[in-house]
Write a protein that holds these residues in place. Structure first.
Motif, PDB file in Angstrom:
ATOM      1  N   ALA A  68       0.701  -1.193  -0.104  1.00  0.00           N
ATOM      2  CA  ALA A  68       0.183  -0.046   0.087  1.00  0.00           C
ATOM      3  C   ALA A  68       0.826   1.256  -0.006  1.00  0.00           C
ATOM      4  O   ALA A  68       0.659   2.208  -0.818  1.00  0.00           O
ATOM      5  CB  ALA A  68      -0.790  -0.036   1.258  1.00  0.00           C
ATOM      6  N   VAL A  69       2.177   1.260   0.831  1.00  0.00           N
ATOM      7  CA  VAL A  69       2.825   2.453   0.963  1.00  0.00           C
ATOM      8  C   VAL A  69       3.696   2.461  -0.356  1.00  0.00           C
ATOM      9  O   VAL A  69       3.650   3.545  -1.190  1.00  0.00           O
ATOM     10  CB  VAL A  69       3.760   2.232   2.211  1.00  0.00           C
ATOM     11  CG1 VAL A  69       4.888   3.152   1.738  1.00  0.00           C
ATOM     12  CG2 VAL A  69       2.832   2.379   3.569  1.00  0.00           C
ATOM     13  N   GLN A  70       4.036   1.403  -0.975  1.00  0.00           N
ATOM     14  CA  GLN A  70       4.996   1.314  -2.166  1.00  0.00           C
ATOM     15  C   GLN A  70       4.340   2.038  -3.412  1.00  0.00           C
ATOM     16  O   GLN A  70       5.053   2.545  -4.225  1.00  0.00           O
ATOM     17  CB  GLN A  70       5.384  -0.218  -2.509  1.00  0.00           C
ATOM     18  CG  GLN A  70       6.777  -0.135  -3.422  1.00  0.00           C
ATOM     19  CD  GLN A  70       7.949   0.411  -2.680  1.00  0.00           C
ATOM     20  OE1 GLN A  70       8.213   0.236  -1.582  1.00  0.00           O
ATOM     21  NE2 GLN A  70       8.481   1.407  -3.532  1.00  0.00           N
ATOM     22  N   ALA A  71       2.962   1.706  -3.254  1.00  0.00           N
ATOM     23  CA  ALA A  71       2.227   2.397  -4.547  1.00  0.00           C
ATOM     24  C   ALA A  71       2.354   3.822  -4.574  1.00  0.00           C
ATOM     25  O   ALA A  71       1.999   4.555  -5.528  1.00  0.00           O
ATOM     26  CB  ALA A  71       0.862   1.867  -4.286  1.00  0.00           C
ATOM     27  N   HIS A  72       2.660   4.541  -3.436  1.00  0.00           N
ATOM     28  CA  HIS A  72       2.646   6.019  -3.358  1.00  0.00           C
ATOM     29  C   HIS A  72       4.166   6.423  -3.764  1.00  0.00           C
ATOM     30  O   HIS A  72       4.234   7.800  -3.582  1.00  0.00           O
ATOM     31  CB  HIS A  72       2.283   6.315  -2.121  1.00  0.00           C
ATOM     32  CG  HIS A  72       0.796   6.294  -1.819  1.00  0.00           C
ATOM     33  ND1 HIS A  72      -0.135   7.481  -2.181  1.00  0.00           N
ATOM     34  CD2 HIS A  72      -0.007   5.307  -1.672  1.00  0.00           C
ATOM     35  CE1 HIS A  72      -1.330   6.950  -1.882  1.00  0.00           C
ATOM     36  NE2 HIS A  72      -1.415   5.828  -1.827  1.00  0.00           N
ATOM     37  N   LEU A  73       5.274   5.664  -3.974  1.00  0.00           N
ATOM     38  CA  LEU A  73       6.347   6.212  -4.306  1.00  0.00           C
ATOM     39  C   LEU A  73       6.724   5.798  -5.544  1.00  0.00           C
ATOM     40  O   LEU A  73       6.594   4.780  -6.118  1.00  0.00           O
ATOM     41  CB  LEU A  73       7.132   5.290  -3.049  1.00  0.00           C
ATOM     42  CG  LEU A  73       6.930   5.566  -1.533  1.00  0.00           C
ATOM     43  CD1 LEU A  73       7.775   4.572  -0.763  1.00  0.00           C
ATOM     44  CD2 LEU A  73       7.298   6.803  -1.144  1.00  0.00           C
ATOM     45  N   PRO A  74       7.809   6.681  -5.929  1.00  0.00           N
ATOM     46  CA  PRO A  74       8.485   6.253  -7.295  1.00  0.00           C
ATOM     47  C   PRO A  74       9.159   5.034  -7.376  1.00  0.00           C
ATOM     48  O   PRO A  74       9.542   4.432  -6.230  1.00  0.00           O
ATOM     49  CB  PRO A  74       9.230   7.398  -7.394  1.00  0.00           C
ATOM     50  CG  PRO A  74       9.460   8.377  -6.420  1.00  0.00           C
ATOM     51  CD  PRO A  74       8.384   7.563  -5.310  1.00  0.00           C
ATOM     52  N   PRO A  75       9.309   4.338  -8.352  1.00  0.00           N
ATOM     53  CA  PRO A  75      10.118   3.183  -8.547  1.00  0.00           C
ATOM     54  C   PRO A  75      11.608   3.290  -8.028  1.00  0.00           C
ATOM     55  O   PRO A  75      11.983   4.472  -8.369  1.00  0.00           O
ATOM     56  CB  PRO A  75      10.071   2.837 -10.206  1.00  0.00           C
ATOM     57  CG  PRO A  75       8.995   3.637 -10.699  1.00  0.00           C
ATOM     58  CD  PRO A  75       8.767   4.792  -9.635  1.00  0.00           C
ATOM     59  N   GLY A  76      11.989   2.417  -7.322  1.00  0.00           N
ATOM     60  CA  GLY A  76      13.272   2.445  -6.910  1.00  0.00           C
ATOM     61  C   GLY A  76      13.343   2.913  -5.414  1.00  0.00           C
ATOM     62  O   GLY A  76      14.608   3.070  -4.828  1.00  0.00           O
ATOM     63  N   ILE A  77      12.467   3.506  -4.950  1.00  0.00           N
ATOM     64  CA  ILE A  77      12.636   4.238  -3.568  1.00  0.00           C
ATOM     65  C   ILE A  77      11.805   2.934  -2.647  1.00  0.00           C
ATOM     66  O   ILE A  77      10.659   2.684  -2.966  1.00  0.00           O
ATOM     67  CB  ILE A  77      11.581   5.537  -3.589  1.00  0.00           C
ATOM     68  CG1 ILE A  77      12.456   6.422  -4.250  1.00  0.00           C
ATOM     69  CG2 ILE A  77      11.726   5.909  -2.160  1.00  0.00           C
ATOM     70  CD1 ILE A  77      13.657   6.954  -4.210  1.00  0.00           C
ATOM     71  N   GLY A  78      12.639   2.848  -1.620  1.00  0.00           N
ATOM     72  CA  GLY A  78      12.035   1.564  -0.506  1.00  0.00           C
ATOM     73  C   GLY A  78      11.477   2.098   0.624  1.00  0.00           C
ATOM     74  O   GLY A  78      11.802   3.514   0.981  1.00  0.00           O
ATOM     75  N   ALA A  79      10.631   1.626   1.402  1.00  0.00           N
ATOM     76  CA  ALA A  79      10.297   2.172   2.539  1.00  0.00           C
ATOM     77  C   ALA A  79       9.815   0.940   3.498  1.00  0.00           C
ATOM     78  O   ALA A  79       8.764   0.305   3.697  1.00  0.00           O
ATOM     79  CB  ALA A  79       8.692   2.930   2.323  1.00  0.00           C
ATOM     80  N   PRO A  80      11.111   0.384   4.230  1.00  0.00           N
ATOM     81  CA  PRO A  80      10.797  -0.545   5.132  1.00  0.00           C
ATOM     82  C   PRO A  80      10.057  -0.216   6.203  1.00  0.00           C
ATOM     83  O   PRO A  80       9.971   0.984   6.662  1.00  0.00           O
ATOM     84  CB  PRO A  80      12.323  -0.739   5.347  1.00  0.00           C
ATOM     85  CG  PRO A  80      13.021   0.115   5.021  1.00  0.00           C
ATOM     86  CD  PRO A  80      12.393   0.891   3.834  1.00  0.00           C
ATOM     87  N   HIS A  81       9.389  -1.236   6.951  1.00  0.00           N
ATOM     88  CA  HIS A  81       8.663  -0.717   8.131  1.00  0.00           C
ATOM     89  C   HIS A  81       9.706  -0.629   9.322  1.00  0.00           C
ATOM     90  O   HIS A  81      10.829  -1.153   9.503  1.00  0.00           O
ATOM     91  CB  HIS A  81       8.117  -2.349   8.627  1.00  0.00           C
ATOM     92  CG  HIS A  81       6.956  -2.562   7.688  1.00  0.00           C
ATOM     93  ND1 HIS A  81       6.917  -3.017   6.545  1.00  0.00           N
ATOM     94  CD2 HIS A  81       5.546  -2.322   7.909  1.00  0.00           C
ATOM     95  CE1 HIS A  81       5.482  -3.261   6.130  1.00  0.00           C
ATOM     96  NE2 HIS A  81       4.765  -2.665   6.675  1.00  0.00           N
ATOM     97  N   VAL A  82       9.300   0.317  10.150  1.00  0.00           N
ATOM     98  CA  VAL A  82      10.071   0.579  11.321  1.00  0.00           C
ATOM     99  C   VAL A  82       9.458   0.686  12.471  1.00  0.00           C
ATOM    100  O   VAL A  82       9.928   0.454  13.671  1.00  0.00           O
ATOM    101  CB  VAL A  82      10.610   2.075  11.143  1.00  0.00           C
ATOM    102  CG1 VAL A  82      11.728   2.254  10.193  1.00  0.00           C
ATOM    103  CG2 VAL A  82       9.506   3.203  10.983  1.00  0.00           C
ATOM    104  N   GLN A  83       7.994   0.331  12.449  1.00  0.00           N
ATOM    105  CA  GLN A  83       6.918   0.221  13.567  1.00  0.00           C
ATOM    106  C   GLN A  83       5.795  -0.642  12.690  1.00  0.00           C
ATOM    107  O   GLN A  83       5.461  -0.319  11.806  1.00  0.00           O
ATOM    108  CB  GLN A  83       6.843   1.286  14.057  1.00  0.00           C
ATOM    109  CG  GLN A  83       5.808   1.170  15.227  1.00  0.00           C
ATOM    110  CD  GLN A  83       4.523   1.414  15.107  1.00  0.00           C
ATOM    111  OE1 GLN A  83       3.904   1.641  14.273  1.00  0.00           O
ATOM    112  NE2 GLN A  83       3.801   0.625  15.915  1.00  0.00           N
ATOM    113  N   MET A  84       5.312  -1.514  13.796  1.00  0.00           N
ATOM    114  CA  MET A  84       4.062  -2.163  13.331  1.00  0.00           C
ATOM    115  C   MET A  84       3.272  -2.657  14.973  1.00  0.00           C
ATOM    116  O   MET A  84       3.999  -3.260  15.416  1.00  0.00           O
ATOM    117  CB  MET A  84       3.998  -3.306  12.417  1.00  0.00           C
ATOM    118  CG  MET A  84       2.664  -3.895  12.119  1.00  0.00           C
ATOM    119  SD  MET A  84       2.909  -5.150  10.759  1.00  0.00           S
ATOM    120  CE  MET A  84       3.701  -6.534  11.357  1.00  0.00           C
TER     121      MET A  84
END
Length: 138
Positions: A68-84
């Motif tokens: 869901a988050v990755q769909a808001h970011l440009p290709p090549g940009i990661g967004a790993p979880h830091v909290q859940m």
């Protein structure tokens, strides 16, 4: 991934990734409106009392919020979880499909947040709220 479609199986950005693939997760869609991932837990995904292991449910929530988050970011940009943060509402049965729906709540330059909910049939199984660190391209 804005505007991308999940139909291109040869694009490495699409698909569940090695770990989620090992667990049998199926990404039905992932776009700016959210993500839906399904799984069919078998007996090997259960704990010793015969219900779906919390780690399996956690991985499903993790995968769904990540897409869901990755769909808001440009290709090549990661967004790993830091909290859940997870709320387990009730036990999930093996042998019945789990559906997880998630959405990106906020997509900033350095932090994104998301939420997701797992259902089995019409019953809520678990919910999660997540934070993700946006990794800028170097």
């Amino acid at each position: 991934m804005p505007g991308t479609e999940m139909a291109d199986d040869d694009d490495p950005r699409f698909g569940p990734g090695p770990f989620a693939g090992l667990l049998g997760f199926r990404i039905l869609h992932a776009d700016r409106d959210g993500a839906t991932v399904e799984a069919d837990p078998g007996p090997e995904h259960g704990n010793r009392i015969g219900i779906v292991h919390g780690g399996f449910l956690s991985a499903l929530l993790d995968t769904t919020t990540g897409w869901a988050v990755q769909a808001h970011l440009p290709p090549g940009i990661g967004a790993p979880h830091v909290q859940m943060s997870i709320q387990y509402v009730r036990a999930a049965a093996t042998g019945a499909t789990l559906s997880c729906r998630g959405r990106c709540v906020s997509a900033g330059r350095s932090i994104c947040s998301a939420e997701a909910e797992i259902t089995q049939g019409d019953r809520v199984i678990a919910r999660a709220v997540t934070s993700h660190a946006v990794l800028q391209a170097s």
